[in-house]
Design a protein around this motif. Structure first.
Motif, PDB file in Angstrom:
ATOM      1  N   GLU A 106       0.811  -1.212   0.103  1.00  0.00           N
ATOM      2  CA  GLU A 106      -0.189  -0.078   0.037  1.00  0.00           C
ATOM      3  C   GLU A 106       1.055   1.324   0.174  1.00  0.00           C
ATOM      4  O   GLU A 106       1.852   1.416   0.769  1.00  0.00           O
ATOM      5  N   THR A 107       0.504   2.201  -0.953  1.00  0.00           N
ATOM      6  CA  THR A 107       1.510   3.205  -1.262  1.00  0.00           C
ATOM      7  C   THR A 107       0.826   4.570  -0.781  1.00  0.00           C
ATOM      8  O   THR A 107      -0.257   4.820  -1.133  1.00  0.00           O
ATOM      9  N   TRP A 108       1.451   5.518  -0.259  1.00  0.00           N
ATOM     10  CA  TRP A 108       0.896   6.821   0.386  1.00  0.00           C
ATOM     11  C   TRP A 108       1.998   8.006  -0.272  1.00  0.00           C
ATOM     12  O   TRP A 108       3.042   7.794  -0.371  1.00  0.00           O
ATOM     13  N   ALA A 109       1.474   9.010  -0.638  1.00  0.00           N
ATOM     14  CA  ALA A 109       2.061  10.293  -0.799  1.00  0.00           C
ATOM     15  C   ALA A 109       2.306  10.888   0.550  1.00  0.00           C
ATOM     16  O   ALA A 109       1.723  10.661   1.421  1.00  0.00           O
ATOM     17  N   GLN A 110       3.289  11.854   0.382  1.00  0.00           N
ATOM     18  CA  GLN A 110       3.857  12.511   1.600  1.00  0.00           C
ATOM     19  C   GLN A 110       2.970  13.915   1.801  1.00  0.00           C
ATOM     20  O   GLN A 110       3.160  14.376   2.986  1.00  0.00           O
TER      21      GLN A 110
ATOM     22  N   ALA B 297      -2.670   5.262  -2.462  1.00  0.00           N
ATOM     23  CA  ALA B 297      -4.120   5.110  -2.002  1.00  0.00           C
ATOM     24  C   ALA B 297      -4.457   6.279  -1.061  1.00  0.00           C
ATOM     25  O   ALA B 297      -5.548   6.266  -0.632  1.00  0.00           O
ATOM     26  N   GLY B 298      -3.377   6.991  -0.737  1.00  0.00           N
ATOM     27  CA  GLY B 298      -3.709   7.813   0.429  1.00  0.00           C
ATOM     28  C   GLY B 298      -2.578   9.034   0.460  1.00  0.00           C
ATOM     29  O   GLY B 298      -1.316   8.885  -0.461  1.00  0.00           O
ATOM     30  N   THR B 299      -2.599  10.178   1.338  1.00  0.00           N
ATOM     31  CA  THR B 299      -1.583  10.910   1.401  1.00  0.00           C
ATOM     32  C   THR B 299      -1.468  11.719   2.702  1.00  0.00           C
ATOM     33  O   THR B 299      -2.684  11.760   3.462  1.00  0.00           O
ATOM     34  N   LEU B 300      -0.300  11.994   3.398  1.00  0.00           N
ATOM     35  CA  LEU B 300      -0.040  12.513   4.606  1.00  0.00           C
ATOM     36  C   LEU B 300      -0.219  14.035   4.181  1.00  0.00           C
ATOM     37  O   LEU B 300      -0.129  14.491   2.916  1.00  0.00           O
ATOM     38  N   LEU B 301      -0.758  14.792   5.044  1.00  0.00           N
ATOM     39  CA  LEU B 301      -0.902  16.282   4.866  1.00  0.00           C
ATOM     40  C   LEU B 301      -0.357  17.140   6.177  1.00  0.00           C
ATOM     41  O   LEU B 301      -0.524  16.448   7.286  1.00  0.00           O
TER      42      LEU B 301
ATOM     43  N   ALA C  63      -9.699  13.141  -5.764  1.00  0.00           N
ATOM     44  CA  ALA C  63      -8.614  12.009  -6.374  1.00  0.00           C
ATOM     45  C   ALA C  63      -8.902  10.715  -5.667  1.00  0.00           C
ATOM     46  O   ALA C  63      -8.158   9.639  -6.076  1.00  0.00           O
ATOM     47  N   GLY C  64      -9.754  10.453  -4.720  1.00  0.00           N
ATOM     48  CA  GLY C  64      -9.859   9.341  -4.088  1.00  0.00           C
ATOM     49  C   GLY C  64      -8.750   8.881  -3.020  1.00  0.00           C
ATOM     50  O   GLY C  64      -8.640   7.662  -2.678  1.00  0.00           O
ATOM     51  N   LEU C  65      -8.241   9.798  -2.621  1.00  0.00           N
ATOM     52  CA  LEU C  65      -7.022   9.493  -1.683  1.00  0.00           C
ATOM     53  C   LEU C  65      -7.506   9.454  -0.281  1.00  0.00           C
ATOM     54  O   LEU C  65      -8.306  10.354   0.228  1.00  0.00           O
ATOM     55  N   GLU C  66      -7.173   8.510   0.446  1.00  0.00           N
ATOM     56  CA  GLU C  66      -7.312   8.605   1.860  1.00  0.00           C
ATOM     57  C   GLU C  66      -6.336   9.615   2.506  1.00  0.00           C
ATOM     58  O   GLU C  66      -5.426  10.131   1.916  1.00  0.00           O
TER      59      GLU C  66
ATOM     60  N   ASP D 136      -9.718  11.426   7.059  1.00  0.00           N
ATOM     61  CA  ASP D 136      -9.879  10.096   7.686  1.00  0.00           C
ATOM     62  C   ASP D 136      -9.137   9.973   9.168  1.00  0.00           C
ATOM     63  O   ASP D 136      -9.488   9.351   9.879  1.00  0.00           O
ATOM     64  N   ALA D 137      -7.925  10.612   8.887  1.00  0.00           N
ATOM     65  CA  ALA D 137      -7.403  10.555  10.271  1.00  0.00           C
ATOM     66  C   ALA D 137      -6.234  11.581  10.800  1.00  0.00           C
ATOM     67  O   ALA D 137      -5.926  12.376   9.777  1.00  0.00           O
TER      68      ALA D 137
END
Lengths: 214, 214, 214, 214
Positions: free
Chosen positions: B50-54, B79-83, B105-108, B128-129
């Protein structure tokens, strides 16, 4: 109802606006205040009108150059400060630190926000008030009551859900006394005014007609 | 328990870290993911982890140069991104817009915050979190459980008071399996890891010992 | 003449633009390159076209989240990078550090500037080239030759007075082959293109007609 | 020799520092000036000392909130302004616009820079002076003459190569009269002072011993 006149960096004399507000005060129950540029804070405060800063930086006394310090703003006579105005947005963490700095200096705080979600977020940081500034109304002629009245009610709801002790002001779309009334009816505890008063030929007259219906 | 390994811009090979995480996956109930630099997103996603952006910028497709677009990150396999990571703080309004872009864009989304008040504010924006990163623990050797356990519990409370659907992760002070356990006991639904895994000589071994107690 | 196509975050396929540029290369003496988003760098470089980044951050390998690292961009196949584009302005000190980072990673550099004075300032930092982007031409339909030809000549003079080894490109107002010619006649060593090629239905045809008069 | 005392946001009374500078003036050939916070500009100017701003924003009179306007700073009595101080860095384009704003308001300008290359870049924007602030010396105890004397000479050369009409000041590493002398011998036309005077128990005495060797 709190009525705060932001004189921005308009080519007007903030002291004249302050004196106009002072002249109108006896005839209204509204709480009036003026927020001038930092260089004019002391002169505005000397008129006796309640004085606010437009911004304070997220800093402590010390090695900071070109910054606006909460303590200095308070020493100059400010009772409070706007934060995160649409013309002076802040990082979330620095907004939190500007609130901390304001509290340390005894300044009351109004955090601006341009959506109900951001208003709720601002409320979670513990300011005294949040001012909702719908982007569609900023700098425009559309009154808040006609453009999208839900946005003020939604902001009142979003803020109330987070912290019912935080007041809500309406920060854009106010140019007539009817707009002030409409804002109050939508649940706002106050309004931010700018060019309608600050750039008026007769600031006292303009302010009077705005607070008259209250 | 969600375990997200942020490989930052470390002089490591994010694909090797991704493969290590992939190797550990079968032996744990934890949900594992890796967040590499934008240039490495596609290659990391190809490993099957599972891959996330930073980070993604508060923009839409169009005339933006040097930015990270939510759609492009999703196309590359994220699938998601930190912000709002402590190394990439955002303005409150732009954080809100990055969340909007991520949703489009459908990112968690996981929004970082370094105080309970900021965690509550972040929660009000509807991610989401929220990951709580106590500044005293960022980049340090002190485990979260010893430094100030209250900060995680306070963040859990602050987030829960605003929106109970938002998960809370622990974003700093995690370097052993005991720290992961302690974070879970304090109410965290996951942890952010970085150098402890990404810079380890044996990333799979490091990751295994971290998730082993779960 | 250097012709760099910036695909920004347009809703186009940067690889298709790269392949179009590759197809046009044999028929022109111009040096062609494509600058895609960071997530697309590796795929664009695989086409064999000269590949550029749109930006690199003023950082070294290490603890940076959500940043674009010069080394990673070079590893992905970039030969150079734009810096300080009008859509990604930098602080003077950070621009200097991004140039240092680019040099460390072996990247060629083009610094954008929107006045002759800023072009001279950019040249003093030692980039390979400066691209003048007159604000009046950015995103508009006015060709550089008609709008204010002096601005390109003035930029050439300002850069030459500071460091004659720094090339000058024309960074806005280029949408036809005549504009490319005009830019060359005004002293520019190259041009930056964007939507005219990247958003064209037939990028190869658009590019061909742009470089045809050279 | 120009000697500018930056009182930052130190917990000191800028007016007392201004009065100390006023008291020292008759006994020295140096040109003395004090740069206080924006809230204290008017009071400092009233002492009769030459008064400088610490920063002005890249704006015109109008709709700007929480900003420092060049015209307002000039109206408050400032004769000039620092720009791009290490504690208030600016984007290259905005630095250019702050210089334009300063010129419009009749303010003299000193642009800070922390490398010779940046000093050259700053000179290309046409300020009255550039102040070189070697990062290694900022806030430290190392005098400029011992740390890396070349940096001042290199800055003098870099600025002179771009525009010989631009003066060079030494912006860090000055805490004794010998440092002031050393700066002059390295080619500096002036110095920026801060804590050594502003935080001294006896600012007049501190300033006197600094300018005494001149």
């Amino acid at each position: 109802m709190f009525v705060l006149v932001n004189t921005k960096t308009y080519p007007c004399d903030p002291v004249a606006v302050a004196e106009a507000a002072r002249a109108v005060e006896p005839s209204t129950d509204a709480r009036l205040a003026v927020a001038p540029e930092p260089t004019a804070l002391a002169a505005v405060a000397e008129t006796g009108i309640e004085t606010w800063a437009q911004h304070v930086d997220p800093i402590e006394p010390g090695s900071n150059t070109g910054s606006i310090l909460a303590e200095s703003v308070a020493d100059a006579g400010a009772a409070g400060t706007l934060l995160n105005h649409s013309e002076r947005r802040q990082r979330l963490d620095q907004l939190d630190e500007s609130l901390t700095a304001s509290g340390r200096a005894g300044l009351e705080t109004i955090v601006c926000a341009n959506t109900p979600a951001q208003a709720g977020a601002a409320a979670a940081l513990g300011p005294d008030a949040v001012a909702i500034e719908p982007p569609a109304l900023i700098g425009g002629d559309t009154p808040v009551s006609q453009a999208d009245p839900n946005i003020v009610e939604d902001a009142v709801d979003a803020v109330g859900a987070v912290d019912s002790a935080v007041s809500v002001l309406c920060g854009a779309g106010i140019s007539t006394g009817d707009d002030v009334l409409a804002a109050r009816e939508l649940g706002a505890d106050g309004v931010l005014l700018a060019s309608g008063v600050a750039k008026a030929d007769d600031p006292a007259g303009a302010l009077e007609s705005l607070v008259d219906p209250l």
